[in-house]
Design an enzyme around this catalytic site. Structure first.
Site, PDB file in Angstrom:
ATOM      1  N   THR A 163       1.519   3.765   1.735  1.00 43.10           N
ATOM      2  CA  THR A 163       2.243   4.267   2.906  1.00 43.10           C
ATOM      3  C   THR A 163       3.250   3.271   3.472  1.00 43.10           C
ATOM      4  O   THR A 163       3.957   3.580   4.431  1.00 43.10           O
ATOM      5  CB  THR A 163       1.258   4.611   4.043  1.00 43.10           C
ATOM      6  OG1 THR A 163       0.528   3.413   4.347  1.00 43.10           O
ATOM      7  CG2 THR A 163       0.302   5.703   3.645  1.00 43.10           C
ATOM      8  N   LYS A 164       3.339   2.078   2.906  1.00 45.58           N
ATOM      9  CA  LYS A 164       4.176   1.034   3.503  1.00 45.58           C
ATOM     10  C   LYS A 164       5.652   1.198   3.118  1.00 45.58           C
ATOM     11  O   LYS A 164       6.001   2.078   2.345  1.00 45.58           O
ATOM     12  CB  LYS A 164       3.620  -0.348   3.111  1.00 45.58           C
ATOM     13  CG  LYS A 164       2.169  -0.541   3.559  1.00 45.58           C
ATOM     14  CD  LYS A 164       2.026  -0.619   5.069  1.00 45.58           C
ATOM     15  CE  LYS A 164       0.635  -0.292   5.588  1.00 45.58           C
ATOM     16  NZ  LYS A 164      -0.425  -1.214   5.284  1.00 45.58           N
ATOM     17  N   ASN A 165       6.510   0.329   3.645  1.00 51.70           N
ATOM     18  CA  ASN A 165       7.956   0.523   3.477  1.00 51.70           C
ATOM     19  C   ASN A 165       8.395   0.502   2.017  1.00 51.70           C
ATOM     20  O   ASN A 165       9.405   1.109   1.666  1.00 51.70           O
ATOM     21  CB  ASN A 165       8.740  -0.510   4.280  1.00 51.70           C
ATOM     22  CG  ASN A 165       8.715  -0.194   5.763  1.00 51.70           C
ATOM     23  OD1 ASN A 165       7.900   0.619   6.206  1.00 51.70           O
ATOM     24  ND2 ASN A 165       9.597  -0.804   6.535  1.00 51.70           N
ATOM     25  N   MET A 166       7.667  -0.237   1.184  1.00 51.63           N
ATOM     26  CA  MET A 166       7.797  -0.084  -0.277  1.00 51.63           C
ATOM     27  C   MET A 166       6.396  -0.214  -0.848  1.00 51.63           C
ATOM     28  O   MET A 166       5.513  -0.814  -0.231  1.00 51.63           O
ATOM     29  CB  MET A 166       8.747  -1.128  -0.885  1.00 51.63           C
ATOM     30  CG  MET A 166       8.342  -2.561  -0.650  1.00 51.63           C
ATOM     31  SD  MET A 166       9.230  -3.717  -1.743  1.00 51.63           S
ATOM     32  CE  MET A 166       8.182  -3.650  -3.213  1.00 51.63           C
ATOM     33  N   TYR A 171       0.853  -1.188   0.000  1.00 52.38           N
ATOM     34  CA  TYR A 171       0.000   0.000   0.000  1.00 52.38           C
ATOM     35  C   TYR A 171       0.897   1.250   0.000  1.00 52.38           C
ATOM     36  O   TYR A 171       2.060   1.190   0.408  1.00 52.38           O
ATOM     37  CB  TYR A 171      -0.899  -0.049   1.243  1.00 52.38           C
ATOM     38  CG  TYR A 171      -1.839   1.122   1.359  1.00 52.38           C
ATOM     39  CD1 TYR A 171      -2.863   1.315   0.433  1.00 52.38           C
ATOM     40  CD2 TYR A 171      -1.706   2.035   2.403  1.00 52.38           C
ATOM     41  CE1 TYR A 171      -3.710   2.404   0.543  1.00 52.38           C
ATOM     42  CE2 TYR A 171      -2.557   3.117   2.525  1.00 52.38           C
ATOM     43  CZ  TYR A 171      -3.560   3.305   1.581  1.00 52.38           C
ATOM     44  OH  TYR A 171      -4.393   4.377   1.691  1.00 52.38           O
TER      45      TYR A 171
END
Ligand SMILES: *Cc1c(COP(=O)(O)O)cnc(C)c1O
Length: 400
Positions: free
Chosen positions: A198-201, A196
């Site tokens: 906002t996630k780390n990638m 998603y």
């Protein structure tokens, strides 16, 4: 004070991702194809997983994971209220009953003792959440799963890359450890990651399910209409158009457009993580020094992926509550948020299962004092300084 607003969590997309997407768009193959295959194998290699299936979200990865493990009506799945709603929704979708248990006060991850107490004859699986990127107490959970013949679907939406006792979340040794040790029935472990925005990638929207090859093959059927081409491969009597529908599968495959983003983001992930750790190190020093605040903990046996930086307010030392704290940060041009509003407080689950606020005292108490601060690789050193100074200013203004 900053003159421009610092957003809470924008993505870090570069020219490399844009070029890769354009390449896909020009290739005539835009849905699941060669880039998705490549992304799956590179991702599996990155986390050390035996196999991987790319899907359109972590939510779908968990849903397909539960279906693959045969979990449905009449079953119970144990998870925690301290998570994003879709962790619990996928259990509802499966027809099983979500059984919520409280979290540990330090990490806010599922409390193994509470899990042990919640196991019944109907319990089929555990759905631990590696909250904020901090791995759950996996040895304890695997032990419980082994003794009660349960499966595990990990919500690793935050846990890329995170380590538990040296092993990456999603890696084969962790997934197979309990299975090898158990006599007869092994614990099957599937792990769901999120891409998603906002996630780390990120792939915009997207997810990955990792696990043993036989499970991932089955999950692949569930993810794409339950259509099998095996009969064609076996008998070859019909043409390449031939398929058999062996399951009422879902439709949640990843497209090559998203996989293009994933391939380039995965290459950058190690550098992203170095930057995340630098920012966290500065936050920990600055906020660890203030008695009005409680900085997040990282247990000695883990390496957090630091998806989120969740500060806790010591409310007895402040004259304002959490919501006001966030408003004050916003007035200083700093975006902040709360992760998460516990699920037992949400109307659907409270009404359906009759949860009271007090049923989960740790989740309830900690929720009241959580503030997530901006944490993403694109933050400049000045951005980090701005966040620290804003938090310090709010604390100074409202300390008791
Ligand atoms: C983001 C998130 C999800 C859902 O991920 P999607 O890819 O958006 O489906 C699930 N669990 C947690 C803890 C999350 O933060």
């Amino acid at each position: 004070m900053r003159t421009t607003f610092l957003p809470f969590s924008p993505p870090s997309i570069g020219e490399e991702e844009i070029e890769e997407v354009i390449d896909t768009l020009r290739s005539d193959w835009i849905t699941t194809g060669p880039k998705t295959k490549r992304f799956e194998s590179e991702f599996a290699e990155f986390v050390g997983a035996p196999a991987a299936l790319a899907v359109n979200s972590a939510t779908s990865a968990m849903r397909v994971g539960l279906a693959t493990l045969g979990i449905g009506a009449g079953d119970e799945v144990i998870t925690t209220p301290m998570t994003f709603c879709s962790t619990v929704h996928v259990i509802e979708h499966s027809g099983a009953r979500p059984v919520l248990v409280d979290v540990l006060p330090d990490t806010l991850t599922i409390d193994p003792e509470q899990v042990e107490r919640a196991v019944t004859a109907r319990t089929k699986a555990l759905l631990p959440v590696h909250l904020y990127g901090h791995p759950c107490a996996m040895d304890e959970l695997l032990d419980i799963a082994q003794r009660h013949h349960l499966h595990i679907v990990e919500d690793a939406a935050h846990a890329l890359p995170a380590r538990y006792k040296g092993r990456l979340i999603g890696s084969a040794p962790l997934a197979c450890a309990a299975g090898e040790a158990a006599e007869g029935v092994g614990v099957r472990v599937l792990t769901a990651f999120s891409f998603y925005a906002t996630k780390n990638m990120t792939t915009g929207e997207g997810g990955m399910l990792t696990g043993a090859p036989d499970l991932i093959d089955q999950a692949r059927l569930w993810s794409l209409h339950g259509m099998s081409h095996d009969a064609y491969n076996r008998y070859n009597a019909e043409g390449s158009w031939y398929y058999e529908v062996v399951l009422p599968g879902y439709k949640c495959n990843m497209a090559d457009i998203e996989a293009s983003l994933g391939i380039r983001q995965l290459e950058k992930l190690p550098a992203f993580q170095i930057r995340r750790h630098e920012i966290v190190a500065r936050y920990q020093v600055a906020f660890g020094a203030l008695p009005e605040l409680e900085a997040p903990t990282e247990r000695a046996e883990v390496e957090s992926a630091w998806q989120l930086y969740a500060l806790r307010l010591n409310l007895d030392r402040l004259t304002i509550h959490r919501a006001q704290f966030i408003e004050e940060l916003k007035a200083l041009n700093i975006g902040a948020s709360v992760h998460f509003i516990p699920l037992h407080m949400q109307p659907y689950y409270a009404n359906k299962y009759g949860y009271q606020f007090a049923d989960y005292p740790v989740a309830q108490r900690e929720y009241m004092r959580l503030v997530s601060l901006p944490l993403y690789p694109r933050m400049s050193d000045q951005d980090v300084t701005d966040v620290i100074e804003a938090v310090q200013a709010v604390v100074e203004k409202y300390r008791r």
